[in-house]
Design an enzyme around this catalytic site. Structure first.
Site, mmCIF file in Angstrom:
data_model
loop_
_atom_site.group_PDB
_atom_site.id
_atom_site.type_symbol
_atom_site.label_atom_id
_atom_site.label_comp_id
_atom_site.label_asym_id
_atom_site.label_seq_id
_atom_site.Cartn_x
_atom_site.Cartn_y
_atom_site.Cartn_z
ATOM 1 C CG HIS A 183 -1.951 1.020 1.355
ATOM 2 N ND1 HIS A 183 -1.559 2.326 1.615
ATOM 3 C CD2 HIS A 183 -3.334 0.698 1.179
ATOM 4 C CE1 HIS A 183 -3.062 2.909 1.809
ATOM 5 N NE2 HIS A 183 -3.762 2.069 1.339
ATOM 6 C CG ASP B 126 0.597 -2.335 6.127
ATOM 7 O OD1 ASP B 126 -0.526 -2.459 6.927
ATOM 8 O OD2 ASP B 126 0.513 -1.607 5.140
ATOM 9 C CD GLN C 86 -7.018 -4.296 4.278
ATOM 10 O OE1 GLN C 86 -8.078 -4.896 4.677
ATOM 11 N NE2 GLN C 86 -7.214 -3.080 3.661
ATOM 12 C CE LYS D 100 -7.323 0.011 6.397
ATOM 13 N NZ LYS D 100 -7.915 0.655 5.300
ATOM 14 C CB CYS E 16 -3.580 3.195 -1.510
ATOM 15 S SG CYS E 16 -4.598 4.615 -0.934
HETATM 16 C C1 LIG Z 1 -2.461 -2.668 3.526
HETATM 17 C C2 LIG Z 1 -2.764 -1.449 3.977
HETATM 18 N N1 LIG Z 1 -1.755 -0.618 4.375
HETATM 19 C C3 LIG Z 1 -1.897 0.481 5.056
HETATM 20 C C4 LIG Z 1 -3.137 1.144 4.953
HETATM 21 C C5 LIG Z 1 -3.242 2.564 5.343
HETATM 22 O O1 LIG Z 1 -4.157 2.432 6.448
HETATM 23 P P1 LIG Z 1 -4.812 3.739 7.007
HETATM 24 O O2 LIG Z 1 -5.360 4.920 6.087
HETATM 25 O O3 LIG Z 1 -5.651 3.511 8.137
HETATM 26 O O4 LIG Z 1 -3.542 4.440 7.957
HETATM 27 C C6 LIG Z 1 -4.389 0.528 4.384
HETATM 28 C C7 LIG Z 1 -5.502 1.031 4.204
HETATM 29 O O5 LIG Z 1 -6.349 0.549 3.375
HETATM 30 C C8 LIG Z 1 -3.991 -0.965 3.803
HETATM 31 O O6 LIG Z 1 -5.067 -1.542 3.336
#
Ligand SMILES: Cc1ncc(COP(=O)(O)O)c(C=O)c1O
Length: 422
Positions: free
Chosen positions: A140, A217, A220, A243, A380
């Site tokens: 992401h 990360d 998800q 999430k 993203c």
């Molecule tokens: C795999 C992953 N990493 C990071 C993020 C970023 O999360 P946040 O916008 O809550 O900081 C997301 C958000 O969709 C994601 O799916």
């Protein structure tokens, strides 16, 4: 709301220790019971942000109606209650992740801020020109852009583990990529666009074997499957509350104590100091030194309630439920003419696909007319989409409040869409 009360409510949902009454659980989510454009809402966008159970909503309301005050500094009852609630939430999250200590949990705004914190503290202090940061091609933007910004400042080099056509990582390339120059290996647990579940324990072990620090990360995965940071062997892990049934604007960074101790603070201000002179200051230990200013108290407490709620259901059961829905959706989608599903067969609770006849934005807008909330776009993951030669995908992402019947309804809508766009 106290954790014991939430657990008592959840006990009502458990028919047996292994069988969960998913229909009863669905009733806990007030937002799901509404019509959109005259039809019942189907919410298949939980990978972007999950819905919130009443237990979390009530906790926020209770906090503001009864306990609201600033934390850590007041010597009155409300401040004490707010502090206790805030620190209890930290302890809950530590237990949820099996961190060795609550001091290893830093509250942030979410995954993005957690990763930026590591880049701007650990990264800025320990990385030098020529050092390598290893990422994967399925990251992401949150786990890519902060490292690009750091690389620009420090002369660090970025390397990527390729994503294969089947949506898995080219693990065979690890030997040549994960060399001694790699100082950090940062990767996603679950891909938000492909649904790939990466072998995080193996990746952390591989990083450790070359002396690299690992960052997972878990945006998800944190609300979808059991996570034990000690068993994973990761150094850092980032998650987002919104999430995983929690409020927006709150998340966490797990960091191994030894690393947190060696890291300088990022933001300076109140709360994070031990003593301040006009010329210089000294700082608290972690987590205090990373939480400058008044924190997001209410939402941290709300996240604590979300953790209680998820624990009450059981993450293993949630994972089983969500992955079964995704497997069912994948099978049904593959029957549709002109539709291609991306990612591996063994997947998390989401399905990304392309419909030949329709741009993902058009398809998502079409679906919305029938009360179906999908996500269309690059998610993203711009570099990954470019690599796959796609403008984007349409994504249906599931959570434990979704049902097989909703997927059947989605298929009716998509079936009509195939004809509409043709
Ligand atoms: C795999 C992953 N990493 C990071 C993020 C970023 O999360 P946040 O916008 O809550 O900081 C997301 C958000 O969709 C994601 O799916």
């Amino acid at each position: 709301m106290a954790g014991s009360k939430v657990r008592a409510i959840l006990a009502i949902h458990m028919q047996t220790t292994t069988e969960v009454n998913w229909q009863a659980i669905r009733k806990d989510f007030p937002i799901l019971h509404q019509e959109v454009h005259g039809t019942p809402l189907i919410y298949f966008d939980s990978a972007a942000s999950s819905q919130k159970p009443r237990a979390v909503i009530d906790t926020l309301r209770h906090y503001y109606e009864h306990d609201n005050a600033n934390v850590h500094r007041g010597l009155h009852v409300l401040s004490t209650r707010a502090t206790e609630g805030y620190e209890a939430a930290r302890a809950k999250l530590a237990t949820y992740l099996n961190a060795a200590s609550a001091d290893e949990i830093i509250f942030t705004r979410g995954t993005t801020e957690s990763i930026n914190l590591v880049a701007n503290t650990w990264g800025a202090k320990f990385l030098r020109a020529g050092d390598v940061i290893l990422l994967t091609e399925m990251e992401h933007h949150s786990n890519l852009v902060p490292w690009q910004m750091l690389a620009e400042r420090t002369g660090t080099v970025l390397r990527f583990v390729p994503a294969l056509e089947d949506g898995t990582l080219a693990l065979g390339a690890l030997d040549s990529l994960l060399t001694r120059e790699v100082k950090l290996f940062a990767f996603t647990h679950i891909s938000n666009s492909l649904g790939t579940i990466n072998p995080v324990t193996d990746l952390c072990a591989a990083a450790r074997a070359v002396g690299a620090v690992s960052l997972v990360d878990a945006a998800q995965s944190a609300g979808h499957c059991p996570i034990d940071v000690q068993a994973l062997g990761c150094d850092f892990l980032a998650l987002s509350g919104h999430k995983m049934c929690g409020p927006t604007g709150i998340g966490a960074l797990y960091g191994r104590a030894e690393l947190l101790d060696a890291m300088p603070p990022w933001h300076g201000g109140g709360e994070m100091i031990l003593s301040v002179n006009y010329e210089r200051s000294t700082f608290k230990k972690a987590p205090g030194k990373f939480e400058a200013g008044t924190p997001n108290i209410a939402d941290a407490i709300g996240l604590g309630a979300a953790v209680d709620y998820l624990e009450g259901i059981g993450r293993a059961a949630i994972f089983e439920h969500d992955t079964q829905l995704a497997a069912y959706a994948q099978g049904r989608l593959e029957e549709l003419p002109g539709v291609r599903v991306l990612g591996p067969r063994e997947r998390a609770g989401l399905v990304g696909f392309v419909m030949e006849a329709a741009h993902p934005h058009d398809l998502t807008t079409y679906a919305d007319q029938y009360g179906l909330a999908l996500r269309g776009g690059h998610h993203c993951n711009q570099p990954l989409m470019r690599k796959m030669g796609l403008p984007g995908t349409t994504r249906a992402s599931f959570y434990f409040y979704n049902t097989k019947e909703e997927i059947d309804r989605m298929m009716e809508i998509l079936d009509n869409a195939v004809r509409f766009f043709a």
